[in-house]
Design a protein around this motif. Structure first.
Motif, short mmCIF file in Angstrom:
data_model
loop_
_atom_site.label_atom_id
_atom_site.label_comp_id
_atom_site.label_asym_id
_atom_site.label_seq_id
_atom_site.Cartn_x
_atom_site.Cartn_y
_atom_site.Cartn_z
N GLY A 1 0.81 -1.20 0.00
CA GLY A 1 0.00 0.00 0.00
C GLY A 1 0.85 1.27 0.00
O GLY A 1 2.00 1.27 -0.45
N TRP A 2 0.29 2.33 0.54
CA TRP A 2 0.99 3.62 0.51
C TRP A 2 2.31 3.60 1.29
O TRP A 2 3.30 4.20 0.81
N PRO A 3 2.41 2.97 2.44
CA PRO A 3 3.73 2.90 3.10
C PRO A 3 4.81 2.26 2.23
O PRO A 3 5.97 2.67 2.27
N GLY A 4 4.44 1.26 1.45
CA GLY A 4 5.41 0.64 0.55
C GLY A 4 5.86 1.59 -0.54
O GLY A 4 7.06 1.66 -0.88
N VAL A 5 4.91 2.36 -1.10
CA VAL A 5 5.25 3.34 -2.13
C VAL A 5 6.20 4.40 -1.58
O VAL A 5 7.21 4.75 -2.19
N THR A 6 5.89 4.92 -0.39
CA THR A 6 6.73 5.96 0.20
C THR A 6 8.12 5.42 0.55
O THR A 6 9.12 6.14 0.41
N ALA A 7 8.21 4.15 0.97
CA ALA A 7 9.52 3.56 1.27
C ALA A 7 10.39 3.53 0.01
O ALA A 7 11.59 3.85 0.06
N GLY A 8 9.79 3.14 -1.12
CA GLY A 8 10.54 3.13 -2.38
C GLY A 8 10.99 4.51 -2.78
O GLY A 8 12.12 4.70 -3.26
N ILE A 9 10.13 5.51 -2.60
CA ILE A 9 10.48 6.88 -2.97
C ILE A 9 11.58 7.43 -2.07
O ILE A 9 12.51 8.10 -2.54
N ILE A 10 11.48 7.16 -0.78
CA ILE A 10 12.50 7.64 0.16
C ILE A 10 13.87 7.06 -0.19
O ILE A 10 14.89 7.76 -0.15
N PHE A 11 13.89 5.79 -0.56
CA PHE A 11 15.16 5.17 -0.95
C PHE A 11 15.77 5.87 -2.16
O PHE A 11 16.97 6.18 -2.18
N MET A 12 14.96 6.17 -3.17
CA MET A 12 15.47 6.82 -4.37
C MET A 12 15.92 8.25 -4.08
O MET A 12 16.96 8.70 -4.60
N LEU A 13 15.18 8.98 -3.27
CA LEU A 13 15.58 10.35 -2.94
C LEU A 13 16.86 10.36 -2.12
O LEU A 13 17.67 11.30 -2.25
N ALA A 14 17.05 9.35 -1.28
CA ALA A 14 18.31 9.26 -0.53
C ALA A 14 19.50 9.10 -1.47
O ALA A 14 20.56 9.70 -1.26
N LEU A 15 19.31 8.33 -2.54
CA LEU A 15 20.36 8.23 -3.56
C LEU A 15 20.61 9.59 -4.21
O LEU A 15 21.76 9.96 -4.48
N GLY A 16 19.53 10.32 -4.47
CA GLY A 16 19.67 11.65 -5.05
C GLY A 16 20.45 12.59 -4.14
O GLY A 16 21.25 13.41 -4.61
N LEU A 17 20.21 12.48 -2.85
CA LEU A 17 20.93 13.32 -1.89
C LEU A 17 22.42 13.00 -1.91
O LEU A 17 23.27 13.91 -1.91
N LEU A 18 22.76 11.71 -1.94
CA LEU A 18 24.17 11.32 -2.00
C LEU A 18 24.84 11.84 -3.27
O LEU A 18 25.98 12.32 -3.24
N LEU A 19 24.13 11.78 -4.38
CA LEU A 19 24.67 12.30 -5.63
C LEU A 19 24.86 13.81 -5.56
O LEU A 19 25.86 14.35 -6.05
N GLY A 20 23.89 14.51 -4.96
CA GLY A 20 24.00 15.96 -4.83
C GLY A 20 25.22 16.37 -4.02
O GLY A 20 25.87 17.38 -4.31
N LEU A 21 25.54 15.59 -3.01
CA LEU A 21 26.71 15.90 -2.17
C LEU A 21 28.02 15.77 -2.95
O LEU A 21 29.03 16.36 -2.55
N THR A 22 28.02 15.02 -4.05
CA THR A 22 29.25 14.84 -4.83
C THR A 22 29.44 15.93 -5.89
O THR A 22 30.50 15.98 -6.53
N LEU A 23 28.41 16.76 -6.11
CA LEU A 23 28.53 17.80 -7.13
C LEU A 23 29.55 18.84 -6.71
O LEU A 23 29.68 19.18 -5.54
#
Length: 406
Positions: free
Chosen positions: A380-402
């Protein structure tokens, strides 16, 4: 006297490019805004209609999501074609003719009798709608002054947010009053008017330098861009943020159209007014990028988007709306910063470089559109948000390398 002559020539070139406050800047910005509006209104027209398509064609939510994901995937594929073509024939012709032809599938969609026919229509739309996003950033980089590029990109991306928001709102309202088929008809008529305005407003390219087209040349350019570590960071950020963006809006429609909310198609459509936060964010981000740099803008944008996703876990409808507002604000800030940064890193074949950026962007959206459906069915919705949080965390790590000095 020679150095003075060189400086005078550079100043003359700078004056020829579009700068804020000039008629050319206003005309070009408005034309690209209109084109961006039309493109993104049509890409996401079916998102508030997904529950209706499930009922009419007796399909699952995951299958209905293909009306979004296949369009985005086709668009991403076509970006690889139109970018190199525009390097050879020019930016303006590619943008105009693809926009004009994209009106036809919208007008044909009301005639379909099966989900397969609708999916073919949506694939055709995706292929043609790729013309603008594959070329617009290159046009911006060539015709606008470097000191105005951040603002110009922000205004262009604000058209993305307003178009995506308005397309969904119009689609939901028309579907509730008439039918989902009427939604396509209305958007086709709006598209026809927009194409005419675009043709009349957009100034011809003055700084475009044609390059030879061809498969070998295109593949060489793509290989060069993919070996550029700075560009790869921007491409990866584009993938993860669009994965999150399309996914959250696809499955929020199912969450809110079911119990305990039971929102109507029109009410679900109005939910996309949360895009207004993205409109503000895109414009503000343009100035912020020019002052603070792309790295800071990406990091702050991802953090704001993460906060918004967490807020949507609350059950109250007002909290869900607030969370989407925060998410949209952060998403469009990241998109503006990452795309402007990629544009600056492309040293040659700029259209194909930005085409690759958008390929990663839309392929990410295509994966998020259908991929998160498995988490929706399982958790359900908690599963969707867990997937999104994981992807955004990757985005944050990439942003820190810029590094803005790259």
């Amino acid at each position: 006297m020679a150095p003075l002559l060189i400086c005078d020539n550079r100043a003359e070139v700078e004056r020829e490019r579009f700068v804020p406050g000039t008629p050319e800047f206003r005309r070009a910005s408005l034309a690209l805004f209109i084109a961006s509006f039309l493109t993104f209104a049509n890409i996401y027209i079916t998102q508030p209609l997904l529950p209706l398509l499930v009922d009419e064609f007796d399909i699952t939510p995951a299958v209905s999501s293909l009306t979004v994901s296949l369009t985005i995937f086709a668009l991403g594929f076509a970006l690889l074609i139109f970018g190199p073509v525009s390097d050879a024939v020019g930016r303006r012709p590619v943008m105009f003719w693809t926009m004009a032809l994209a009106v036809l599938p919208a007008l044909l969609a009301p005639l379909v009798s099966s989900i397969n026919q609708l999916l073919l229509i949506r694939i055709a739309q995706g292929l043609l709608l790729a013309g603008l996003p594959s070329v617009a950033m290159a046009y911006l980089g060539e015709e606008f002054s470097p000191r105005a590029l951040g603002l110009a990109v922000g205004l262009y991306i604000s058209g993305n947010s307003i178009g995506g928001m308005s397309g969904r709102v119009i689609s939901g309202m028309v579907a509730e009053a008439y039918s989902w088929r009427a939604s396509f008809l209305v958007m086709g008529i709006i598209g026809l008017v927009g194409v005419i305005l675009f043709y009349l407003l957009l100034p011809p390219s003055a700084h475009f330098k044609p390059a030879p087209a061809g498969l070998r040349k295109g593949l060489q350019d793509i290989g060069e861009h993919l070996r550029n570590g700075s560009l790869l960071k921007a491409y990866s950020i584009a993938f993860v943020i669009m994965f999150s963006f399309v996914g959250i809006f696809n499955y929020i429609t199912f969450r809110l159209s079911g119990p305990p909310y039971n929102l109507s198609p029109a009410a679900v459509g109005w939910l996309f007014l949360t895009y207004s936060a993205g409109t503000i964010s895109s414009t503000v981000s343009g100035r912020f990028i020019d002052l603070a740099g792309n790295r800071v803008a990406v990091i702050l944008g991802v953090l704001i988007a993460l906060g918004g996703v967490l807020i949507t876990l609350l059950p109250a409808l007002w909290a869900i709306v607030l969370g989407l507002l925060f998410f949209c604000f952060g998403f469009f800030a990241v998109h503006a910063a990452a795309s402007a940064w990629a544009n600056r890193q492309a040293r040659r074949a700029r259209a194909s470089a930005m085409g690759l950026y958008l390929l990663f962007y839309y392929v990410g959206g295509s994966f998020g559109s259908t991929g998160l459906g498995f988490l929706w069915h399982a958790r359900g919705w908690p599963g969707v948000t867990a997937g999104i949080i994981f992807m955004l965390a990757l985005g944050l790590l990439l942003g820190l390398t810029l590094r803005d000095k790259d």
